[in-house]
Structure formats: C-alpha cells, structure tokens
Design an enzyme around this catalytic site. Structure first.
Site, mmCIF file in Angstrom:
data_model
loop_
_atom_site.group_PDB
_atom_site.id
_atom_site.type_symbol
_atom_site.label_atom_id
_atom_site.label_comp_id
_atom_site.label_asym_id
_atom_site.label_seq_id
_atom_site.Cartn_x
_atom_site.Cartn_y
_atom_site.Cartn_z
ATOM 1 N N TYR A 67 0.763 -1.256 0.000
ATOM 2 C CA TYR A 67 0.000 0.000 0.000
ATOM 3 C C TYR A 67 0.798 1.314 0.000
ATOM 4 C CZ TYR A 67 -4.255 -2.789 0.724
ATOM 5 O OH TYR A 67 -5.290 -3.678 0.594
ATOM 6 N N GLU A 74 -2.495 13.996 -7.006
ATOM 7 C CA GLU A 74 -1.923 15.348 -6.957
ATOM 8 C C GLU A 74 -0.404 15.294 -7.102
ATOM 9 O OE1 GLU A 74 -4.093 13.962 -4.965
ATOM 10 O OE2 GLU A 74 -5.389 15.406 -3.961
ATOM 11 N N CYS A 114 0.058 15.354 0.344
ATOM 12 C CA CYS A 114 -0.017 16.121 -0.907
ATOM 13 C C CYS A 114 0.016 17.620 -0.618
ATOM 14 C CB CYS A 114 -1.269 15.756 -1.687
ATOM 15 S SG CYS A 114 -1.122 14.143 -2.474
HETATM 16 N N1 THU Z 1 -6.002 9.806 -3.028
HETATM 17 C C1 THU Z 1 -5.558 10.703 -3.946
HETATM 18 O O1 THU Z 1 -5.030 10.341 -4.999
HETATM 19 N N2 THU Z 1 -5.706 12.014 -3.668
HETATM 20 C C2 THU Z 1 -6.384 12.509 -2.594
HETATM 21 O O2 THU Z 1 -6.517 13.718 -2.474
HETATM 22 C C3 THU Z 1 -6.916 11.602 -1.590
HETATM 23 C C4 THU Z 1 -6.601 10.167 -1.764
HETATM 24 C C5 THU Z 1 -5.889 8.373 -3.356
HETATM 25 C C6 THU Z 1 -4.921 7.586 -2.532
HETATM 26 C C7 THU Z 1 -5.495 6.200 -2.690
HETATM 27 O O3 THU Z 1 -5.041 5.636 -3.917
HETATM 28 C C8 THU Z 1 -6.987 6.420 -2.797
HETATM 29 O O4 THU Z 1 -7.149 7.766 -3.180
HETATM 30 C C9 THU Z 1 -7.745 6.154 -1.513
HETATM 31 O O5 THU Z 1 -7.193 6.835 -0.453
#
Ligand code: THU
Length: 160
Positions: A67, A74, A114
C-alpha cells in the site's frame, strides 16, 4: 499568553458559476480519473495542473499491493509537471474523484502529504498555487495551499 487566530477563506461555488478556464481544468481532472490505477480502494482521483506557460499536465492515483508504495493523483500530476518543466511554476491545480460510479458529491481535498508537496511547489517558484477541489454539489477554491496547511514546514524552517 495570546491567541493566534487564523483566517481560512474558501470560495464555494458550483459548475455553472465557475470561470471558463476553471471549467476546463476541472474537465482535465475529471478525465484523468479514468487513468487511475486504484484496484484496492476503487477511489479514482484525477488532478490537473496548469502551468504559467499555459501547459496542462495531469495525474491520477497509482496504487500498489504494498500500500504505501502507491502515490496520490496530486503528487503524480505535480511531479510530472516539475519533471517535464523544471523551470516553470504551477499556477492552478484542480482535483476530482470518482467513486461508486459517480464523481463525489463533496469536493475531493488533498491529503496531508499532498498538501506538503504543494507547499514545496509553491515555495520552489515563490508563487501561490490556486487550488480547485471539485465535488458535484459544490466546488471549493483557495488561493494557496497555505490556507489548508497553515504554519507549514518549508525551506525557511530549515534555516531558522
Ligand atoms: N487519493 C488521492 O489520490 N488524492 C487525494 O486527495 C486523496 C486520496 C488516493 C490515494 C489512494 O489511492 C486512494 O485515493 C484512496 O485513499
């Protein structure tokens, strides 16, 4: 003792009220969700960044069976932009998320990691990055990531 009160100004509007350039960037972010690799969370995020030279670069979340090895949309978009155009500042970032067959109702706001990466992208070029967080019911807009991450840790923190 005194209290330090911080002001968080978030513009809230809908699809119709958005300017044409914001609508365009949201469209790129929404399209980018289709390229997400999210077999574990099934939460597909898309991000689109507009550079000061007018270029638009996108990214989507890329997950991994181990994971923590995955990366958010972003960061994929920003690192992609900075890798392709290392001397060009980012002006705007738009974020959208698709889950359970539809775009999320509430705006998709970036995770803490992010936000820290967006702080670095702002500091690197000494330019605030406007953030557009898309949701079906409403859109959030802030002038800088520092609105969402006040008292942030940056390069100046290292020299104090
Ligand atoms: N995730 C993003 O890509 N950006 C966000 O702002 C929040 C979460 C992704 C990480 C993971 O792959 C999935 O969303 C669930 O958390």
């Amino acid at each position: 003792m005194k209290s330090l009160n911080l002001n968080t100004k978030i513009l809230v509007y809908n699809d119709v009220e958005a300017s044409e350039s914001i609508k365009k960037l949201i469209k790129f972010a929404k399209n980018a969700t289709k390229n997400a690799y999210a077999p574990y969370s099934h939460f597909q995020v898309g991000a689109a960044v507009m550079l000061t030279n007018g270029e638009i670069m996108t990214g989507s979340n890329q997950e991994n069976a181990a994971y923590p090895s995955g990366l958010c949309a972003e960061r994929v978009a920003l690192f992609n932009a900075n890798a392709q155009y290392p001397n060009t500042a980012v002006e705007v970032i738009a974020i959208a998320a698709f889950h359970d067959g539809e775009f999320t109702d509430v705006p998709c706001c970036p995770c803490g990691g992010c936000r820290q990466v967006i702080v670095e992208a702002e500091n690197r070029f000494d330019k605030a990055i406007k953030m557009i967080m898309y949701g079906k019911s409403k859109i959030y807009e802030v002038e800088s990531v520092k609105v969402l991450l006040p008292l942030s840790f940056g390069k100046e923190s290292l020299s104090e």
